[in-house]
Design a protein around this motif. Structure first.
Motif, PDB file in Angstrom:
ATOM      1  N   PRO A   1     -39.720 -18.648  18.685  1.00  0.00           N
ATOM      2  CA  PRO A   1     -38.892 -17.750  17.871  1.00  0.00           C
ATOM      3  C   PRO A   1     -38.901 -18.068  16.374  1.00  0.00           C
ATOM      4  N   PHE A   2     -39.689 -19.054  15.958  1.00  0.00           N
ATOM      5  CA  PHE A   2     -39.615 -19.509  14.572  1.00  0.00           C
ATOM      6  C   PHE A   2     -40.698 -18.870  13.698  1.00  0.00           C
ATOM      7  N   GLY A   3     -40.275 -18.374  12.524  1.00  0.00           N
ATOM      8  CA  GLY A   3     -41.202 -17.688  11.634  1.00  0.00           C
ATOM      9  C   GLY A   3     -41.792 -18.577  10.571  1.00  0.00           C
ATOM     10  N   LYS A   4     -41.005 -19.350   9.958  1.00  0.00           N
ATOM     11  CA  LYS A   4     -41.462 -20.179   8.846  1.00  0.00           C
ATOM     12  C   LYS A   4     -40.417 -21.270   8.771  1.00  0.00           C
ATOM     13  N   PHE A   5     -40.797 -22.473   8.521  1.00  0.00           N
ATOM     14  CA  PHE A   5     -39.753 -23.437   8.213  1.00  0.00           C
ATOM     15  C   PHE A   5     -40.048 -24.104   6.896  1.00  0.00           C
TER      16      PHE A   5
ATOM     17  N   ARG B   1     -46.765 -19.241   9.500  1.00  0.00           N
ATOM     18  CA  ARG B   1     -47.424 -18.975  10.777  1.00  0.00           C
ATOM     19  C   ARG B   1     -48.947 -18.980  10.638  1.00  0.00           C
TER      20      ARG B   1
END
Lengths: 469, 469
Positions: free
Chosen positions: B51-55, B80
């Motif tokens: 569920p993660f787009g960018k950190f 990503r």
């Protein structure tokens, strides 16, 4: 009122018994109790010198994914100051040495989550964070087992667990399986007839979406297994990474038949087969959960649930090895689950994953039915991400030494790869099972188009070995 | 041309010998070699469903910190898609199962860093990531030692190492120290006179900013120790978390004297005392590095350096326990060190930390000189974050049983806490050292104002026990 758990401390290994709470940690109590005390005690680096200002991640809305067009994202973040409303720690807290079971806000979520979903039946249960179930498995086995001790395990099992047990020097005692997994009769038989020099104490099992066998134990089976474990006083390690990826009674259909009505078959969190933990009245289950299959594997974040006395020993072990799980991962998980998505959003996310993996299961099973037919025997998975294919070879090939290696080679030539069954045998010497007629297929990772293509290619390979649709 | 390392595989423990590369991992080679192969092999969850787009993280400019007003921040992030210019992996890569030594871009940084700073003197050395040095210590000791085996250790040492060795069942063999740490003569004597039933194989040491003794070995001492280890064929575990926090020959001064000219005493990365790894020609050193004291502890990210054959065994161990360090931490570290700060920025950051910890050392030592004087004996630390205070009690208290516990109680009443020396004794039974006249003071965490106040309070306490300035 639920009862106290059974005391299993008599089963603790010498190594576990040698673990105690560090005297240094005991000193922290003085600081907590007296805010005016100046401590030159803890060897902590200065938090003001951490170079990080804010940590954040973009997350999808629960129920969506990057597979969709124009996915909406929101930003979640951990700041240098504590989130006072939700009680989530500051970035400096997450990144400083922690100790204990994990960041308080995350442990609080885990505890409530376990209560909501599994509702343990005895007093004094708890949770502790882990750096993932693989490391957790080492720690729970080490609680009870020494080099040379036996461990009960399915006749086919998870390779990394097998490697763990092999390197730990455990003697793996295989128990027969059927289409639901480990059978109670075989478990009882093995325990009753055991004449090894060291007692049987622990059974390792993967009750949902078994790796590699793809099967899921029914509630009845779980009760039967639990009773056998009570009879022989066996501790149960419930390794359950695929717990939320259940499909309930959804039949195999074609993509166009995956209607809203059809998707109501999915369990969400309401109709999941209850865990073995949830039927445990003795405190004999140590349950391993992980975010690896439901958020992302390399967060290296999971949690262990069980009776507190045993968790304290694990906490001591954690304190001299991995310490806390990574602060970035704990922070993101805590904000996501307590604050951004919240528990309701998490459930929505889980339901979405069920849809996605169900759809993949349907694609691969449709392809198996169409292109393989009687070439293989397979139990349709009702959870998880694995198919366990038994190859039905014609007599002239069925007993031919080396035939499975030949099939594997032919697969590679034909540009498809499944994992040969012998790799899942809990044995030091796998030569006896090199020709066991099994392959594991994961339907989780390859694209949906590739899934069908892979099964078509496999069909062509098996045809060359005389298998008939 | 540097020579090949000595082969120490004959010393491997049965447990280490039982570790091998998983057959499942070997299958990945097929996928790497043939992009057209469809793999249903790896049991990976689908990366599109993370569920993660960018950190991202805000970081300070190297050479600054949040202690300053209006600190300038820049944002570093993992997207990503892979960063093609710097070769840094994508978010999906960092968060998927990895295997191997760690993320390639981070391992590349570690390798170049070790080459630049330590330049190992033999062929076939390598690096592997760890989830911090505490876990790494378990893994390197387990390479060689079994339950019941002896391990050489300083007469005072790091409590978590002591707990690790205690729980592992190692017999701790103490070696005398002086103001530089372990003495070569005592190490030689212990090894020469050893008559235990199992051979001495491994020595554990903290050569820089020793915990708790605060001392740092000179280069000469390191050479001498190394020679004794060669003589008795002992493997060295170099646990060196404070390596970059060295102060070289900077004398103790008051804050206003910490001029630019004065700060030129600081070693930066040019004048650091060379590590034992850097003088190792045999490949007998396993060196533990960590970001805990130079970035943040709960990143749980470090690395181990040594000869490749031994690292491979550790990698196998990692593969069945912790797996990769957390992907968030690896990603942030890789972008920070390869891209945002780069190696030069990292050195600037290290130099800034040296200034900060030097300043704290100066404050605490000035207070010790002013308020304690002859009440204590202490070696001025030339690195690290610890003071090791020997209390000079008058004769009537010096031999009084329980006097150190009394002093500790009195400290707490007087709102100051240091750690009693007995907690650093490598012994199962610490009763014999309960009255060893030592306390450890960490000057890293308390504020600068608190440091002076703490020493003033300590002075009042010691006065009550008859100590004289």
């Amino acid at each position: 009122m639920s009862k106290l758990p059974k005391n299993f401390t008599k089963y603790l290994s010498p190594k576990a018994n040698r673990r105690h709470i560090s005297p240094l940690r005991k000193l922290y109590a003085y600081t907590r109790n007296d805010p005016k005390l100046i401590s030159l005690g803890g060897g902590f680096p200065n938090s003001d010198l951490f170079p990080f200002g804010k940590f954040s991640a973009h997350v999808v809305q629960p129920g969506t994914s990057f597979q969709m067009n124009k996915v909406a994202l929101s930003e979640i973040s951990i700041d240098r100051s504590k989130k006072e409303v939700s009680g989530i720690e500051s970035l400096q807290d997450f990144l400083q040495y922690g100790g204990g079971a994990g960041a308080a806000s995350l442990i609080k979520f885990f505890y409530q989550h376990m209560k909501d979903i599994h509702n343990p039946k005895y007093q004094d249960w708890g949770v502790i964070s882990s750096v993932g179930s693989t490391d957790a498995l080492n720690k729970v086995t080490e609680l009870f087992l020494n080099d040379g001790d036996p461990i009960l395990i399915d006749e086919w099992s998870y390779p990394t667990a097998i490697e763990t047990f092999t390197s730990s020097g455990f003697q793996m005692v295989a128990v027969k399986m059927d289409s639901e997994g480990m059978t109670p009769s075989s478990l009882d038989e093995v325990c009753t007839n055991w004449n090894g020099s060291r007692p049987l104490r622990v059974v390792y099992m993967i009750p949902t979406g078994h790796n590699p066998a793809g099967c899921t134990m029914s509630l009845t089976r779980r009760h039967e297994i639990y009773k056998v474990c009570q009879k022989h006083d066996i501790i149960i390690i419930e390794d359950d990474p695929y717990y939320f990826l259940q499909f309930n009674d959804a039949p195999v259909v074609n993509p166009e038949q995956e209607t809203e009505e059809y998707l109501k078959h999915l369990p969400g969190t309401e109709k999941l087969v209850p865990s073995i933990l949830s039927i445990d009245t003795d405190g004999r289950v140590l349950r391993l959960d992980t975010f690896s299959k439901i958020l992302a594997p390399n967060m290296r974040l999971g949690w262990i649930t069980g009776q507190k006395d045993l968790l304290q020993k694990i906490e001591n072990h954690v304190g001299t090895t991995t310490m806390h799980p990574c602060g970035f991962a704990q922070g993101i998980a805590s904000v996501l689950l307590n604050d951004s998505w919240g528990p309701q959003g998490f459930i929505k996310h889980v339901l979405y994953l069920q849809e996605e993996y169900l759809s993949r299961r349907n694609i691969v099973m449709s392809a198996v039915n169409e292109h393989l037919g009687n070439m293989v025997s397979v139990t349709t998975p009702v959870g998880g991400m694995f198919l366990w294919l038994k190859v039905n070879l014609p007599p002239h090939n069925a007993n031919k030494p080396g035939v499975m290696a030949e099939i594997f080679e032919e697969m590679i030539k034909n540009k498809v790869m499944l994992v040969p069954g012998w790799q899942f045998a809990p044995a030091l010497d796998t030569s006896a099972v090199k020709d066991a007629p099994y392959f594991r297929a994961a339907f989780s990772y390859a694209s949906k188009e590739q899934l069908t293509m892979a099964i078509e290619r496999l069909s062509a390979v098996l045809e060359r070995f005389g298998c008939k649709k």
